[in-house]
Design a protein around this motif. Sequence first.
Motif, PDB file in Angstrom:
ATOM      1  N   GLY A  46       0.817  -1.211   0.000  1.00  0.00           N
ATOM      2  CA  GLY A  46       0.000   0.000   0.000  1.00  0.00           C
ATOM      3  C   GLY A  46       0.849   1.258   0.000  1.00  0.00           C
ATOM      4  O   GLY A  46       0.430   2.299   0.533  1.00  0.00           O
ATOM      5  N   ARG A  47       2.010   1.159  -0.608  1.00  0.00           N
ATOM      6  CA  ARG A  47       2.941   2.286  -0.665  1.00  0.00           C
ATOM      7  C   ARG A  47       3.263   2.624  -2.107  1.00  0.00           C
ATOM      8  O   ARG A  47       2.938   1.870  -3.033  1.00  0.00           O
ATOM      9  CB  ARG A  47       4.234   1.934   0.085  1.00  0.00           C
ATOM     10  CG  ARG A  47       4.031   1.576   1.551  1.00  0.00           C
ATOM     11  CD  ARG A  47       3.678   2.777   2.390  1.00  0.00           C
ATOM     12  NE  ARG A  47       3.511   2.424   3.799  1.00  0.00           N
ATOM     13  CZ  ARG A  47       3.319   3.308   4.762  1.00  0.00           C
ATOM     14  NH1 ARG A  47       3.288   4.601   4.453  1.00  0.00           N
ATOM     15  NH2 ARG A  47       3.164   2.915   6.007  1.00  0.00           N
ATOM     16  N   THR A  48       3.938   3.735  -2.304  1.00  0.00           N
ATOM     17  CA  THR A  48       4.345   4.132  -3.651  1.00  0.00           C
ATOM     18  C   THR A  48       5.709   3.547  -3.969  1.00  0.00           C
ATOM     19  O   THR A  48       6.471   3.154  -3.072  1.00  0.00           O
ATOM     20  CB  THR A  48       4.427   5.661  -3.767  1.00  0.00           C
ATOM     21  OG1 THR A  48       5.481   6.133  -2.894  1.00  0.00           O
ATOM     22  CG2 THR A  48       3.113   6.317  -3.362  1.00  0.00           C
ATOM     23  N   ILE A  49       6.038   3.503  -5.253  1.00  0.00           N
ATOM     24  CA  ILE A  49       7.352   3.024  -5.647  1.00  0.00           C
ATOM     25  C   ILE A  49       8.432   3.945  -5.101  1.00  0.00           C
ATOM     26  O   ILE A  49       9.554   3.511  -4.792  1.00  0.00           O
ATOM     27  CB  ILE A  49       7.461   2.910  -7.191  1.00  0.00           C
ATOM     28  CG1 ILE A  49       8.735   2.146  -7.586  1.00  0.00           C
ATOM     29  CG2 ILE A  49       7.403   4.281  -7.840  1.00  0.00           C
ATOM     30  CD1 ILE A  49       8.716   0.691  -7.249  1.00  0.00           C
ATOM     31  N   GLY A  50       8.094   5.214  -4.933  1.00  0.00           N
ATOM     32  CA  GLY A  50       9.042   6.167  -4.342  1.00  0.00           C
ATOM     33  C   GLY A  50       9.384   5.792  -2.919  1.00  0.00           C
ATOM     34  O   GLY A  50      10.528   5.972  -2.476  1.00  0.00           O
ATOM     35  N   ALA A  51       8.394   5.270  -2.182  1.00  0.00           N
ATOM     36  CA  ALA A  51       8.637   4.847  -0.799  1.00  0.00           C
ATOM     37  C   ALA A  51       9.621   3.687  -0.760  1.00  0.00           C
ATOM     38  O   ALA A  51      10.445   3.580   0.155  1.00  0.00           O
ATOM     39  CB  ALA A  51       7.329   4.456  -0.134  1.00  0.00           C
TER      40      ALA A  51
END
Length: 218
Positions: A46-51
């Motif tokens: 549930g996170r972004t690829i940036g995270a």
Amino acid sequence: MAARKVLSRAESQALTREELIEAAERLFYANGYHATSLAAIAAEAGRTIGAVYSNFESKEALCLEVLRSWATARMSRLVNAIAATDGTLEQRLDAIANWWDKQLMADNAPLILAAEYGISVLRDTAQQARTVEACERFIESARVLLLDHLPEGAEANASLLDDAVYGVLGTATGLAVGNVSGVNRGDDRSSEILTATIEFWLGRLGDSVGATTAQTAR
């Protein structure tokens, strides 16, 4: 209703990192290393690829953390199992065999992942160096466990102790690979082979201590 705790920046980042490792573990185990992308891991957590890239520089780095977490947990269980024995060599070897059969060999997914990861970084010297560094802790743990069986106050030959550590770990690695690949026989006796190897090296170390003691007494 109690107010919801607001996480600090460091706490939030630590939570994100933990969630990414847990998501990566689920996907790596289920689908394999090569079939799992960082984008899929981000979505699973549930996170972004940036995270993901804020916490891990590559898929290899994230996979290494998954394997490190798994190995740390298994090593902790081994130490606790040995500590729970009466301290005799027989009881400790039984604890090691039980741990090997029920904690290590019972689930092939982490072992398969370790093999896939190892192959993937063969030509990446920087990541190989990180892997070796991560393994040092477990090598040291094996060294401590072997030293714990020597007579009190005795000092083992350093070179022979290194041989013993790598001899036991090399045997364990070979047996694990054989188990994953199906090379081991149907009546798997890998835990017996492992404990016999440990006994062999303890005998060599004991002989070395005895010889050193005899020479000193002359």
